[in-house]
Design a protein around this motif. Structure first.
Motif, PDB file in Angstrom:
ATOM      1  N   PHE A  24      41.583  24.493 -46.669  1.00 58.64           N
ATOM      2  CA  PHE A  24      41.358  23.111 -47.016  1.00 58.64           C
ATOM      3  C   PHE A  24      40.427  22.496 -45.988  1.00 58.64           C
ATOM      4  CE2 PHE A  24      45.297  24.206 -49.043  1.00 58.64           C
ATOM      5  CZ  PHE A  24      45.221  23.570 -50.267  1.00 58.64           C
ATOM      6  N   GLY A  25      39.554  21.634 -46.419  1.00 61.85           N
ATOM      7  CA  GLY A  25      38.612  20.965 -45.537  1.00 61.85           C
ATOM      8  C   GLY A  25      37.692  20.100 -46.373  1.00 61.85           C
ATOM      9  N   ILE A  26      36.565  19.755 -45.824  1.00 62.51           N
ATOM     10  CA  ILE A  26      35.568  18.960 -46.538  1.00 62.51           C
ATOM     11  C   ILE A  26      34.431  19.910 -46.940  1.00 62.51           C
ATOM     12  CG2 ILE A  26      34.026  16.974 -46.458  1.00 62.51           C
ATOM     13  CD1 ILE A  26      37.012  16.253 -46.137  1.00 62.51           C
ATOM     14  N   PRO A  27      34.276  20.166 -48.242  1.00 59.61           N
ATOM     15  CA  PRO A  27      33.201  21.063 -48.679  1.00 59.61           C
ATOM     16  C   PRO A  27      31.833  20.489 -48.334  1.00 59.61           C
ATOM     17  CG  PRO A  27      34.736  20.592 -50.473  1.00 59.61           C
ATOM     18  CD  PRO A  27      35.076  19.675 -49.330  1.00 59.61           C
ATOM     19  N   ASP A  28      30.921  21.393 -47.953  1.00 62.22           N
ATOM     20  CA  ASP A  28      29.567  20.939 -47.633  1.00 62.22           C
ATOM     21  C   ASP A  28      28.510  21.658 -48.471  1.00 62.22           C
ATOM     22  OD1 ASP A  28      29.508  23.473 -46.545  1.00 62.22           O
ATOM     23  OD2 ASP A  28      29.142  22.818 -44.493  1.00 62.22           O
ATOM     24  N   GLY A  29      28.957  22.308 -49.553  1.00 64.09           N
ATOM     25  CA  GLY A  29      28.013  22.980 -50.439  1.00 64.09           C
ATOM     26  C   GLY A  29      27.670  24.389 -50.012  1.00 64.09           C
ATOM     27  N   GLY A  30      28.352  24.896 -49.021  1.00 68.33           N
ATOM     28  CA  GLY A  30      28.095  26.250 -48.536  1.00 68.33           C
ATOM     29  C   GLY A  30      28.723  27.308 -49.424  1.00 68.33           C
ATOM     30  N   PHE A  31      28.432  28.554 -49.115  1.00 68.06           N
ATOM     31  CA  PHE A  31      28.918  29.683 -49.896  1.00 68.06           C
ATOM     32  C   PHE A  31      30.440  29.795 -49.856  1.00 68.06           C
ATOM     33  CE2 PHE A  31      30.232  34.189 -49.840  1.00 68.06           C
ATOM     34  CZ  PHE A  31      29.932  34.514 -51.151  1.00 68.06           C
ATOM     35  N   ASP A  32      31.019  29.594 -48.674  1.00 66.22           N
ATOM     36  CA  ASP A  32      32.453  29.811 -48.476  1.00 66.22           C
ATOM     37  C   ASP A  32      33.175  28.482 -48.231  1.00 66.22           C
ATOM     38  OD1 ASP A  32      34.787  31.265 -48.220  1.00 66.22           O
ATOM     39  OD2 ASP A  32      34.454  31.742 -46.115  1.00 66.22           O
ATOM     40  N   ASP A  33      32.946  27.507 -49.121  1.00 65.58           N
ATOM     41  CA  ASP A  33      33.540  26.178 -48.941  1.00 65.58           C
ATOM     42  C   ASP A  33      35.066  26.222 -49.038  1.00 65.58           C
ATOM     43  OD1 ASP A  33      31.419  24.581 -48.383  1.00 65.58           O
ATOM     44  OD2 ASP A  33      31.173  23.793 -50.400  1.00 65.58           O
ATOM     45  N   PRO A  34      35.728  25.384 -48.243  1.00 66.97           N
ATOM     46  CA  PRO A  34      37.190  25.282 -48.347  1.00 66.97           C
ATOM     47  C   PRO A  34      37.571  24.469 -49.588  1.00 66.97           C
ATOM     48  CG  PRO A  34      36.362  23.704 -46.758  1.00 66.97           C
ATOM     49  CD  PRO A  34      35.183  24.535 -47.201  1.00 66.97           C
ATOM     50  N   ILE A  35      38.838  24.512 -49.943  1.00 69.62           N
ATOM     51  CA  ILE A  35      39.358  23.648 -51.007  1.00 69.62           C
ATOM     52  C   ILE A  35      39.240  22.215 -50.509  1.00 69.62           C
ATOM     53  CG2 ILE A  35      41.412  23.040 -52.333  1.00 69.62           C
ATOM     54  CD1 ILE A  35      42.312  25.994 -51.946  1.00 69.62           C
ATOM     55  N   ASP A  36      38.834  21.313 -51.371  1.00 64.00           N
ATOM     56  CA  ASP A  36      38.568  19.921 -50.987  1.00 64.00           C
ATOM     57  C   ASP A  36      39.853  19.216 -50.539  1.00 64.00           C
ATOM     58  OD1 ASP A  36      37.712  17.315 -50.652  1.00 64.00           O
ATOM     59  OD2 ASP A  36      36.476  17.322 -52.462  1.00 64.00           O
ATOM     60  N   ALA A  37      39.970  18.969 -49.241  1.00 62.05           N
ATOM     61  CA  ALA A  37      41.155  18.331 -48.676  1.00 62.05           C
ATOM     62  C   ALA A  37      41.284  16.871 -49.083  1.00 62.05           C
ATOM     63  CB  ALA A  37      41.133  18.447 -47.151  1.00 62.05           C
ATOM     64  N   ARG A  38      40.180  16.253 -49.502  1.00 61.35           N
ATOM     65  CA  ARG A  38      40.238  14.845 -49.906  1.00 61.35           C
ATOM     66  C   ARG A  38      40.997  14.664 -51.211  1.00 61.35           C
ATOM     67  NH1 ARG A  38      33.878  14.276 -49.598  1.00 61.35           N
ATOM     68  NH2 ARG A  38      34.289  16.164 -50.768  1.00 61.35           N
ATOM     69  N   LYS A  39      41.199  15.745 -51.937  1.00 60.29           N
ATOM     70  CA  LYS A  39      41.871  15.667 -53.237  1.00 60.29           C
ATOM     71  C   LYS A  39      43.240  16.334 -53.211  1.00 60.29           C
ATOM     72  CE  LYS A  39      37.439  15.638 -55.574  1.00 60.29           C
ATOM     73  NZ  LYS A  39      36.548  16.333 -56.495  1.00 60.29           N
ATOM     74  N   ALA A  40      43.756  16.608 -52.043  1.00 61.88           N
ATOM     75  CA  ALA A  40      45.033  17.311 -51.928  1.00 61.88           C
ATOM     76  C   ALA A  40      45.998  16.523 -51.055  1.00 61.88           C
ATOM     77  CB  ALA A  40      44.813  18.691 -51.315  1.00 61.88           C
ATOM     78  N   THR A  41      47.262  16.718 -51.323  1.00 61.79           N
ATOM     79  CA  THR A  41      48.299  16.206 -50.429  1.00 61.79           C
ATOM     80  C   THR A  41      48.899  17.409 -49.716  1.00 61.79           C
ATOM     81  OG1 THR A  41      50.070  16.433 -52.065  1.00 61.79           O
ATOM     82  CG2 THR A  41      48.858  14.326 -52.030  1.00 61.79           C
ATOM     83  N   LEU A  42      49.571  17.168 -48.625  1.00 63.15           N
ATOM     84  CA  LEU A  42      50.213  18.262 -47.909  1.00 63.15           C
ATOM     85  C   LEU A  42      51.211  18.967 -48.819  1.00 63.15           C
ATOM     86  CD1 LEU A  42      50.743  19.898 -45.365  1.00 63.15           C
ATOM     87  CD2 LEU A  42      52.287  18.093 -44.610  1.00 63.15           C
ATOM     88  N   LEU A  43      51.992  18.207 -49.578  1.00 63.16           N
ATOM     89  CA  LEU A  43      52.982  18.806 -50.462  1.00 63.16           C
ATOM     90  C   LEU A  43      52.321  19.684 -51.523  1.00 63.16           C
ATOM     91  CD1 LEU A  43      55.911  19.171 -51.257  1.00 63.16           C
ATOM     92  CD2 LEU A  43      55.713  17.093 -52.647  1.00 63.16           C
ATOM     93  N   SER A  44      51.245  19.187 -52.136  1.00 66.91           N
ATOM     94  CA  SER A  44      50.587  20.006 -53.166  1.00 66.91           C
ATOM     95  C   SER A  44      49.990  21.269 -52.555  1.00 66.91           C
ATOM     96  CB  SER A  44      49.523  19.205 -53.910  1.00 66.91           C
ATOM     97  OG  SER A  44      48.415  18.929 -53.080  1.00 66.91           O
TER      98      SER A  44
END
Length: 136
Positions: free
Chosen positions: A1-21
């Motif tokens: 999870f993190g903030i995607p920047d358009g790279g090849f190995d982007d993390p899951i968008d943390a702005r759209k997730a909760t800790l529980l989810s």
């Protein structure tokens, strides 16, 4: 999870997730949190128990405090270890330099100001609450 920047190995968008989810999606009971990419401060967070939502406990709050945070920009875990050694030992080659940088010859990693930390968490929660209000 993190903030995607358009790279090849982007993390899951943390702005759209909760800790529980996040923990439900991957079934994890612990995860690593990288606080500072440059200094390598990695924290292991262990989920001990989850509870159903309870009215009146919507905001983050400080449950417990153990130990003091290292000084900001101390140089990661290795710099922190050297800092603690140098502050405690007047014969250490960097003692005077780090005392001058820190501003005090005393540093106790167990000395915690829980009341101040609690106020900081409450202020952050209030700031988040103001920012997250929906406009109608």
């Amino acid at each position: 999870f993190g903030i995607p920047d358009g790279g090849f190995d982007d993390p899951i968008d943390a702005r759209k997730a909760t800790l529980l989810s996040a923990i439900e999606d991957i079934g994890a009971r612990s995860f690593k949190y990288l606080y500072d990419f440059g200094d390598g401060w990695t924290h292991t967070v262990k989920i001990e128990k989850t509870f159903p939502a309870t009215a009146g406990f919507d905001d983050p709050f400080l449950l417990e405090v153990v130990g003091r945070c290292p000084p900001e920009d101390v140089g990661g875990p290795w710099g922190y270890e050297e800092f603690r050694e140098a502050i405690a030992d007047t014969n250490h080659e960097r003692h005077h330099e780090l005392v001058e940088w820190w501003g005090d010859a005393h540093y106790d990693p167990g000395d915690v100001d829980a009341d101040n930390l609690r106020k900081n968490v409450e202020a952050l929660a209030a700031k988040w609450k103001r920012r997250s209000r929906k406009k109608t």
